[in-house]
Design a protein around this motif. Sequence first.
Motif, PDB file in Angstrom:
ATOM      1  N   LYS A 173       0.816  -1.204   0.000  1.00  0.00           N
ATOM      2  CA  LYS A 173       0.000   0.000   0.000  1.00  0.00           C
ATOM      3  C   LYS A 173       0.861   1.271   0.000  1.00  0.00           C
ATOM      4  O   LYS A 173       1.930   1.301   0.607  1.00  0.00           O
ATOM      5  N   GLY A 174       0.358   2.295  -0.673  1.00  0.00           N
ATOM      6  CA  GLY A 174       1.090   3.552  -0.751  1.00  0.00           C
ATOM      7  C   GLY A 174       0.865   4.450   0.461  1.00  0.00           C
ATOM      8  O   GLY A 174      -0.121   4.296   1.184  1.00  0.00           O
ATOM      9  N   GLY A 175       1.787   5.350   0.672  1.00  0.00           N
ATOM     10  CA  GLY A 175       1.619   6.391   1.681  1.00  0.00           C
ATOM     11  C   GLY A 175       1.637   5.922   3.122  1.00  0.00           C
ATOM     12  O   GLY A 175       1.132   6.607   4.003  1.00  0.00           O
ATOM     13  N   VAL A 176       2.233   4.768   3.375  1.00  0.00           N
ATOM     14  CA  VAL A 176       2.213   4.256   4.751  1.00  0.00           C
ATOM     15  C   VAL A 176       3.449   4.684   5.557  1.00  0.00           C
ATOM     16  O   VAL A 176       3.483   4.514   6.771  1.00  0.00           O
ATOM     17  N   GLY A 177       4.451   5.237   4.877  1.00  0.00           N
ATOM     18  CA  GLY A 177       5.634   5.711   5.593  1.00  0.00           C
ATOM     19  C   GLY A 177       6.938   5.025   5.209  1.00  0.00           C
ATOM     20  O   GLY A 177       7.901   5.042   5.979  1.00  0.00           O
ATOM     21  N   LYS A 178       7.014   4.469   4.007  1.00  0.00           N
ATOM     22  CA  LYS A 178       8.250   3.804   3.560  1.00  0.00           C
ATOM     23  C   LYS A 178       9.398   4.800   3.453  1.00  0.00           C
ATOM     24  O   LYS A 178      10.483   4.567   3.983  1.00  0.00           O
ATOM     25  N   THR A 179       9.138   5.905   2.740  1.00  0.00           N
ATOM     26  CA  THR A 179      10.210   6.863   2.484  1.00  0.00           C
ATOM     27  C   THR A 179      10.662   7.524   3.783  1.00  0.00           C
ATOM     28  O   THR A 179      11.856   7.664   4.046  1.00  0.00           O
TER      29      THR A 179
ATOM     30  N   ASP B  18      11.589   4.635  -6.494  1.00  0.00           N
ATOM     31  CA  ASP B  18      10.278   5.140  -6.885  1.00  0.00           C
ATOM     32  C   ASP B  18      10.387   5.977  -8.149  1.00  0.00           C
ATOM     33  O   ASP B  18      10.283   7.211  -8.120  1.00  0.00           O
TER      34      ASP B  18
ATOM     35  N   ALA C 278       5.216   2.059  -4.086  1.00  0.00           N
ATOM     36  CA  ALA C 278       4.025   1.348  -3.632  1.00  0.00           C
ATOM     37  C   ALA C 278       3.615   0.332  -4.694  1.00  0.00           C
ATOM     38  O   ALA C 278       4.132   0.346  -5.806  1.00  0.00           O
TER      39      ALA C 278
ATOM     40  N   ARG D  81       2.580   5.049  12.179  1.00  0.00           N
ATOM     41  CA  ARG D  81       1.346   5.826  12.392  1.00  0.00           C
ATOM     42  C   ARG D  81       0.430   5.157  13.414  1.00  0.00           C
ATOM     43  O   ARG D  81      -0.779   5.118  13.256  1.00  0.00           O
TER      44      ARG D  81
ATOM     45  N   ILE E  56       6.214   2.947  15.272  1.00  0.00           N
ATOM     46  CA  ILE E  56       6.397   4.395  15.217  1.00  0.00           C
ATOM     47  C   ILE E  56       5.035   5.049  15.463  1.00  0.00           C
ATOM     48  O   ILE E  56       4.078   4.763  14.744  1.00  0.00           O
ATOM     49  N   PRO E  57       4.934   5.900  16.453  1.00  0.00           N
ATOM     50  CA  PRO E  57       3.637   6.514  16.722  1.00  0.00           C
ATOM     51  C   PRO E  57       3.272   7.566  15.668  1.00  0.00           C
ATOM     52  O   PRO E  57       4.152   8.128  15.024  1.00  0.00           O
ATOM     53  N   GLU E  58       2.001   7.783  15.497  1.00  0.00           N
ATOM     54  CA  GLU E  58       1.518   8.923  14.707  1.00  0.00           C
ATOM     55  C   GLU E  58       2.045  10.174  15.399  1.00  0.00           C
ATOM     56  O   GLU E  58       1.848  10.337  16.603  1.00  0.00           O
ATOM     57  N   SER E  59       2.747  11.014  14.675  1.00  0.00           N
ATOM     58  CA  SER E  59       3.400  12.120  15.362  1.00  0.00           C
ATOM     59  C   SER E  59       3.535  13.348  14.479  1.00  0.00           C
ATOM     60  O   SER E  59       3.911  13.247  13.310  1.00  0.00           O
TER      61      SER E  59
ATOM     62  N   VAL F 137       6.862  14.135  12.478  1.00  0.00           N
ATOM     63  CA  VAL F 137       7.207  13.594  11.161  1.00  0.00           C
ATOM     64  C   VAL F 137       6.993  14.646  10.071  1.00  0.00           C
ATOM     65  O   VAL F 137       7.855  14.866   9.220  1.00  0.00           O
TER      66      VAL F 137
ATOM     67  N   SER G  86       9.761  16.486   7.715  1.00  0.00           N
ATOM     68  CA  SER G  86       9.802  16.428   6.254  1.00  0.00           C
ATOM     69  C   SER G  86       9.660  17.816   5.647  1.00  0.00           C
ATOM     70  O   SER G  86      10.195  18.087   4.581  1.00  0.00           O
TER      71      SER G  86
HETATM   72  N1  LIG Z   1       4.577   8.348  12.097  1.00  0.00           N
HETATM   73  C1  LIG Z   1       3.961   9.272  11.338  1.00  0.00           C
HETATM   74  N2  LIG Z   1       3.207  10.234  11.903  1.00  0.00           N
HETATM   75  C2  LIG Z   1       2.597  11.170  11.134  1.00  0.00           C
HETATM   76  N3  LIG Z   1       2.699  11.228   9.791  1.00  0.00           N
HETATM   77  C3  LIG Z   1       3.439  10.301   9.170  1.00  0.00           C
HETATM   78  C4  LIG Z   1       4.109   9.267   9.887  1.00  0.00           C
HETATM   79  N4  LIG Z   1       4.775   8.492   8.984  1.00  0.00           N
HETATM   80  C5  LIG Z   1       4.523   9.018   7.785  1.00  0.00           C
HETATM   81  N5  LIG Z   1       3.739  10.105   7.852  1.00  0.00           N
HETATM   82  C6  LIG Z   1       3.251  10.941   6.742  1.00  0.00           C
HETATM   83  O1  LIG Z   1       2.582  10.122   5.802  1.00  0.00           O
HETATM   84  C7  LIG Z   1       2.817  10.566   4.486  1.00  0.00           C
HETATM   85  C8  LIG Z   1       3.365   9.428   3.642  1.00  0.00           C
HETATM   86  O2  LIG Z   1       4.644   9.071   4.122  1.00  0.00           O
HETATM   87  P1  LIG Z   1       5.764   8.499   3.147  1.00  0.00           P
HETATM   88  O3  LIG Z   1       5.965   9.371   1.966  1.00  0.00           O
HETATM   89  O4  LIG Z   1       6.935   8.178   3.981  1.00  0.00           O
HETATM   90  O5  LIG Z   1       5.036   7.158   2.691  1.00  0.00           O
HETATM   91  P2  LIG Z   1       5.449   6.171   1.525  1.00  0.00           P
HETATM   92  O6  LIG Z   1       5.033   4.821   1.978  1.00  0.00           O
HETATM   93  O7  LIG Z   1       6.858   6.354   1.146  1.00  0.00           O
HETATM   94  O8  LIG Z   1       4.524   6.679   0.343  1.00  0.00           O
HETATM   95  P3  LIG Z   1       4.589   6.213  -1.198  1.00  0.00           P
HETATM   96  O9  LIG Z   1       3.907   4.872  -1.242  1.00  0.00           O
HETATM   97  O10 LIG Z   1       3.824   7.256  -1.918  1.00  0.00           O
HETATM   98  O11 LIG Z   1       6.032   6.129  -1.567  1.00  0.00           O
HETATM   99  C9  LIG Z   1       3.766  11.744   4.591  1.00  0.00           C
HETATM  100  O12 LIG Z   1       3.022  12.923   4.513  1.00  0.00           O
HETATM  101  C10 LIG Z   1       4.385  11.590   5.954  1.00  0.00           C
HETATM  102  O13 LIG Z   1       4.742  12.830   6.498  1.00  0.00           O
END
Ligand SMILES: Nc1ncnc2c1ncn2[C@@H]1O[C@H](COP(=O)(O)OP(=O)(O)OP(=O)(O)O)[C@@H](O)[C@H]1O
Lengths: 86, 270
Positions: free
Chosen positions: B11-17, B40, B122, B180, B209-212, B215, B219
């Motif tokens: 899944k995308g946008g979960v915090g990989k990067t 990516d 993703a 998150r 990692i907590p929602e925070s 982050v 960034s």
């Molecule tokens: N622990 C956290 N608390 C709050 N926000 C977070 C946290 N981790 C990630 N985010 C936010 O979630 C968003 C997506 O994070 P990130 O780009 O790292 O995901 P990704 O998995 O790399 O996305 P993609 O699949 O598009 O590459 C960003 O806006 C980031 O700031």
Amino acid sequence: MKRLRDFFQKESCQSADIARERLKVMISQDRMQRNQPDFLPRLQSELVEVIRRYTQSEQDDIQISYHCLPQRSQIELNVSWPRNLP
Amino acid sequence: MARVVVVTSGKGGVGKTTSCASIGTALAMQGHRTVLIDFDVGLRNLDLVMGCERRVVYDLINVTTGEAKLSQALIKDKRLDGLFMLPASQTRDKDALTYEGVGEVIETLKEEFDFIICDSPAGIERGAVMAMYYADEAIVVTNPEVSSVRDSDRIIGLLDSKTRKAEEGESVRSHLLITRYDPERVEHADMMSVQDIEEILAIPVVGVIPESPAVLRASNQGVPVVHDSDSDAGQAYSDTVARFLGEELPMRFTELERKGLFSRMFGGRR
Ligand SMILES: Nc1ncnc2c1ncn2[C@@H]1O[C@H](COP(=O)(O)OP(=O)(O)OP(=O)(O)O)[C@@H](O)[C@H]1O
Ligand SMILES: [Mg+2]
């Protein structure tokens, strides 16, 4: 403390529990499909077609299940059809 | 021996990067020579999170096609010695990356670095498979949410079948990183717990990692959140890396802080 809250929350749905149960079902299906060879759906439909050419089986009378054994794969075929009584 | 680690999720946008940047940074802080590779293609995010976007000249594809030398494309981190990154291409088509090309780059990097961290795109398609193909280990990033956990399970399936390790009859050592995470929502039974997710995915948890808000702050500034050592997320990432390197540490930030009556009556919100 948690017990007490659970007691009061009985009525409201515990959405995390629902999520967990849904996931378990989804994932066990995903995992089953993951191990199947790509040709399986085609093989299944061709088998059904051939069997029905000879028997009066309904779709539900033909069960094909796939098993993944350590050394080999196996399909199990169960077919039944109505008997024409004299 | 260099370790190749893919950070992946389905899944995308979960915090990989975000995780890649902080994990790589924490490894370098501990003196490990580390390189981050952004796989990516087309999106190119890692350089932004690392704060080196203005220094990108060449990218991974330029190197695989021979248009640039590896040494020309590698960007050195401005804060830490021994930390480098290899950016993704922003424009080219996604099929421009080849397994042979990536394999050669990784082989060369193995001579120079202790850790090669691959930031996966993703999805469960070619790009994600390419990013994981040469991995020895995987960090599977998951949010406590149905679709994310399901996709992580699919990714674990790919790690077990579509990697070089799998082809050689070995397995990619996989770690689960839950991001998150919101203990308050877990407490209210609105969010699956660490235990729930670990039980379903059946791979060991390396960190939570907590929602925070730290982050997003990090960034915005282009500084990996692990540099913010006062923040919960920053500390959680350092713990994660310590565990990844073999230390045994209890999880932090997974339980709701119990506020006393006094602070509940008089304490403001943090
Ligand atoms: N622990 C956290 N608390 C709050 N926000 C977070 C946290 N981790 C990630 N985010 C936010 O979630 C968003 C997506 O994070 P990130 O780009 O790292 O995901 P990704 O998995 O790399 O996305 P993609 O699949 O598009 O590459 C960003 O806006 C980031 O700031
Ligand atoms: Mg990303």
